[in-house]
Each structure stands twice: as C-alpha cells, then as structure tokens.
Motif scaffolding. Sequence first.
Motif, mmCIF file in Angstrom:
data_model
loop_
_atom_site.group_PDB
_atom_site.id
_atom_site.type_symbol
_atom_site.label_atom_id
_atom_site.label_comp_id
_atom_site.label_asym_id
_atom_site.label_seq_id
_atom_site.Cartn_x
_atom_site.Cartn_y
_atom_site.Cartn_z
ATOM 1 N N LYS A 46 0.873 -1.181 0.000
ATOM 2 C CA LYS A 46 0.000 0.000 0.000
ATOM 3 C C LYS A 46 0.901 1.219 0.000
ATOM 4 C CE LYS A 46 -3.040 2.577 2.995
ATOM 5 N NZ LYS A 46 -3.238 2.868 4.385
ATOM 6 N N ASP A 47 0.740 2.091 -0.963
ATOM 7 C CA ASP A 47 1.538 3.317 -1.074
ATOM 8 C C ASP A 47 3.041 3.010 -1.054
ATOM 9 O OD1 ASP A 47 -0.870 4.745 -1.046
ATOM 10 O OD2 ASP A 47 -0.818 4.945 1.138
ATOM 11 N N ASN A 48 3.439 1.985 -1.792
ATOM 12 C CA ASN A 48 4.838 1.546 -1.902
ATOM 13 C C ASN A 48 5.447 1.089 -0.580
ATOM 14 O OD1 ASN A 48 5.005 1.922 -4.692
ATOM 15 N ND2 ASN A 48 5.338 4.116 -4.402
ATOM 16 N N ILE A 49 4.616 0.731 0.372
ATOM 17 C CA ILE A 49 5.077 0.173 1.646
ATOM 18 C C ILE A 49 4.490 -1.230 1.760
ATOM 19 C CG2 ILE A 49 5.051 0.401 4.166
ATOM 20 C CD1 ILE A 49 4.593 3.422 3.732
ATOM 21 N N LYS A 50 5.328 -2.201 2.141
ATOM 22 C CA LYS A 50 4.863 -3.578 2.266
ATOM 23 C C LYS A 50 4.326 -3.821 3.674
ATOM 24 C CE LYS A 50 7.821 -5.295 -1.286
ATOM 25 N NZ LYS A 50 7.703 -6.418 -2.129
ATOM 26 N N PHE A 51 3.204 -4.551 3.722
ATOM 27 C CA PHE A 51 2.553 -4.882 4.976
ATOM 28 C C PHE A 51 2.333 -6.389 5.052
ATOM 29 C CE2 PHE A 51 1.368 -0.503 4.238
ATOM 30 C CZ PHE A 51 1.480 0.071 5.493
ATOM 31 N N LYS A 52 2.196 -6.852 6.287
ATOM 32 C CA LYS A 52 1.885 -8.261 6.540
ATOM 33 C C LYS A 52 0.823 -8.295 7.631
ATOM 34 C CE LYS A 52 4.526 -11.141 9.161
ATOM 35 N NZ LYS A 52 5.573 -12.129 9.525
ATOM 36 N N ILE A 53 -0.169 -9.155 7.440
ATOM 37 C CA ILE A 53 -1.170 -9.403 8.473
ATOM 38 C C ILE A 53 -1.090 -10.884 8.805
ATOM 39 C CG2 ILE A 53 -3.594 -9.300 9.124
ATOM 40 C CD1 ILE A 53 -3.959 -7.097 7.064
ATOM 41 N N GLU A 54 -0.991 -11.172 10.095
ATOM 42 C CA GLU A 54 -0.790 -12.550 10.538
ATOM 43 C C GLU A 54 -1.895 -12.927 11.522
ATOM 44 O OE1 GLU A 54 3.338 -14.248 11.257
ATOM 45 O OE2 GLU A 54 2.603 -13.828 13.285
ATOM 46 N N ARG A 55 -2.501 -14.076 11.287
ATOM 47 C CA ARG A 55 -3.548 -14.600 12.174
ATOM 48 C C ARG A 55 -3.080 -15.923 12.743
ATOM 49 N NH1 ARG A 55 -8.607 -17.965 10.725
ATOM 50 N NH2 ARG A 55 -9.909 -17.723 12.572
ATOM 51 N N SER A 56 -3.105 -16.024 14.073
ATOM 52 C CA SER A 56 -2.735 -17.264 14.759
ATOM 53 C C SER A 56 -3.974 -17.839 15.424
ATOM 54 C CB SER A 56 -1.675 -17.001 15.825
ATOM 55 O OG SER A 56 -0.508 -16.505 15.248
ATOM 56 N N VAL A 57 -4.202 -19.137 15.203
ATOM 57 C CA VAL A 57 -5.341 -19.826 15.807
ATOM 58 C C VAL A 57 -4.799 -21.049 16.533
ATOM 59 C CG1 VAL A 57 -7.524 -21.011 15.373
ATOM 60 C CG2 VAL A 57 -6.849 -19.095 13.938
ATOM 61 N N GLY A 58 -5.164 -21.161 17.800
ATOM 62 C CA GLY A 58 -4.694 -22.290 18.589
ATOM 63 C C GLY A 58 -5.650 -22.606 19.711
ATOM 64 N N PRO A 59 -5.326 -23.622 20.502
ATOM 65 C CA PRO A 59 -6.189 -23.981 21.629
ATOM 66 C C PRO A 59 -6.300 -22.826 22.617
ATOM 67 C CG PRO A 59 -4.457 -25.616 21.298
ATOM 68 C CD PRO A 59 -4.153 -24.474 20.413
ATOM 69 N N LYS A 60 -7.468 -22.675 23.189
ATOM 70 C CA LYS A 60 -7.711 -21.591 24.132
ATOM 71 C C LYS A 60 -7.008 -21.882 25.468
ATOM 72 C CE LYS A 60 -11.411 -18.972 26.241
ATOM 73 N NZ LYS A 60 -12.850 -18.812 26.353
ATOM 74 N N ILE A 61 -6.356 -20.867 26.018
ATOM 75 C CA ILE A 61 -5.719 -20.994 27.329
ATOM 76 C C ILE A 61 -6.804 -20.821 28.385
ATOM 77 C CG2 ILE A 61 -4.067 -19.976 28.943
ATOM 78 C CD1 ILE A 61 -2.469 -19.031 26.462
ATOM 79 N N ILE A 62 -6.933 -21.805 29.269
ATOM 80 C CA ILE A 62 -7.967 -21.705 30.304
ATOM 81 C C ILE A 62 -7.385 -21.462 31.689
ATOM 82 C CG2 ILE A 62 -9.715 -23.000 29.065
ATOM 83 C CD1 ILE A 62 -8.891 -25.492 30.632
ATOM 84 N N ASP A 63 -6.076 -21.666 31.854
ATOM 85 C CA ASP A 63 -5.443 -21.418 33.148
ATOM 86 C C ASP A 63 -3.944 -21.260 32.962
ATOM 87 O OD1 ASP A 63 -5.255 -21.062 35.895
ATOM 88 O OD2 ASP A 63 -5.410 -23.198 36.382
ATOM 89 N N LYS A 64 -3.326 -20.582 33.912
ATOM 90 C CA LYS A 64 -1.876 -20.400 33.900
ATOM 91 C C LYS A 64 -1.369 -20.688 35.305
ATOM 92 C CE LYS A 64 1.653 -16.828 33.391
ATOM 93 N NZ LYS A 64 1.908 -15.418 33.122
ATOM 94 N N LYS A 65 -0.438 -21.611 35.392
ATOM 95 C CA LYS A 65 0.168 -21.942 36.683
ATOM 96 C C LYS A 65 1.594 -21.414 36.683
ATOM 97 C CE LYS A 65 -2.639 -25.955 37.560
ATOM 98 N NZ LYS A 65 -2.689 -27.338 37.978
ATOM 99 N N THR A 66 1.897 -20.587 37.660
ATOM 100 C CA THR A 66 3.233 -20.005 37.770
ATOM 101 C C THR A 66 4.001 -20.756 38.855
ATOM 102 O OG1 THR A 66 2.318 -17.862 37.166
ATOM 103 C CG2 THR A 66 4.523 -17.868 38.121
ATOM 104 N N PHE A 67 5.221 -21.144 38.535
ATOM 105 C CA PHE A 67 6.080 -21.855 39.472
ATOM 106 C C PHE A 67 7.161 -20.895 39.950
ATOM 107 C CE2 PHE A 67 4.103 -24.945 36.757
ATOM 108 C CZ PHE A 67 3.734 -25.959 37.633
#
Length: 111
Positions: A46-67
């Motif tokens: 667009k207007d001589n500038i290159k762009f990238k759009i990235e979509r990531s799809v993965g399993p939903k995070i339901i919890d995070k355990k911190t050690f």
Amino acid sequence: MSDKAWEDLVDLIDQKFTVDKAESAEHPLEDEPKLKKTTQSIYFEKDNIKFKIERSVGPKIIDKKTFYSGQGVASHAKYIYDPSETSSKVVFYRQLPDGNFNEISPDELMS
C-alpha cells in the motif's frame, strides 16, 4: 477473529491492494507438543510500503500456573489449554527498510 471475518478481511485487502503472497503453517505448541497452532499470513503493498497481516489460531488458554523458585521469583509458567476450544489473534506489521517487519496498530495501517 472468526474464520469468516478473516476471509472477509483477506478478500477486502485483495480487492483494494492485491495480496502478493499468502502463507499458512501449522506448528506444535512449545509447552504442549501434542497440540497445534495454525498461522496464516498475507502480504500486500500500500503506497509503496509492504505490509503483513498474521492470524494465529490455537487452543484456548484456560489457566496459567506459575512456578516459583525458593527465593520467591517466578521461574516459569505452565499454561493449561482447552483442546476443543480455540482462540485467535491478528497482528499487523509494516516492513522496515532493512526488510524486517515491525508490529503496528490497525489504525496505522489505515493512515
């Protein structure tokens, strides 16, 4: 972003600017190799500038355990995933003069 919304976005960009390249890849998650994450990318100019759009799809995070270490400092985190539910993330990038891509906001793409 749903599959339909992603397809609509790609179609809109293809109509206005023409998609130069589209890529799709599937990768195992680092901390849960049995589960996979899909990354889809489109490249356009667009207007001589290159762009990238990235979509990531993965399993939903339901919890995070911190050690923690013995000194009370977080040593690492383990995510708990729901393999039946997915979440997605869309990130916009602008190419720098050195060829690398820098993350931008969607508003910056529209200006």
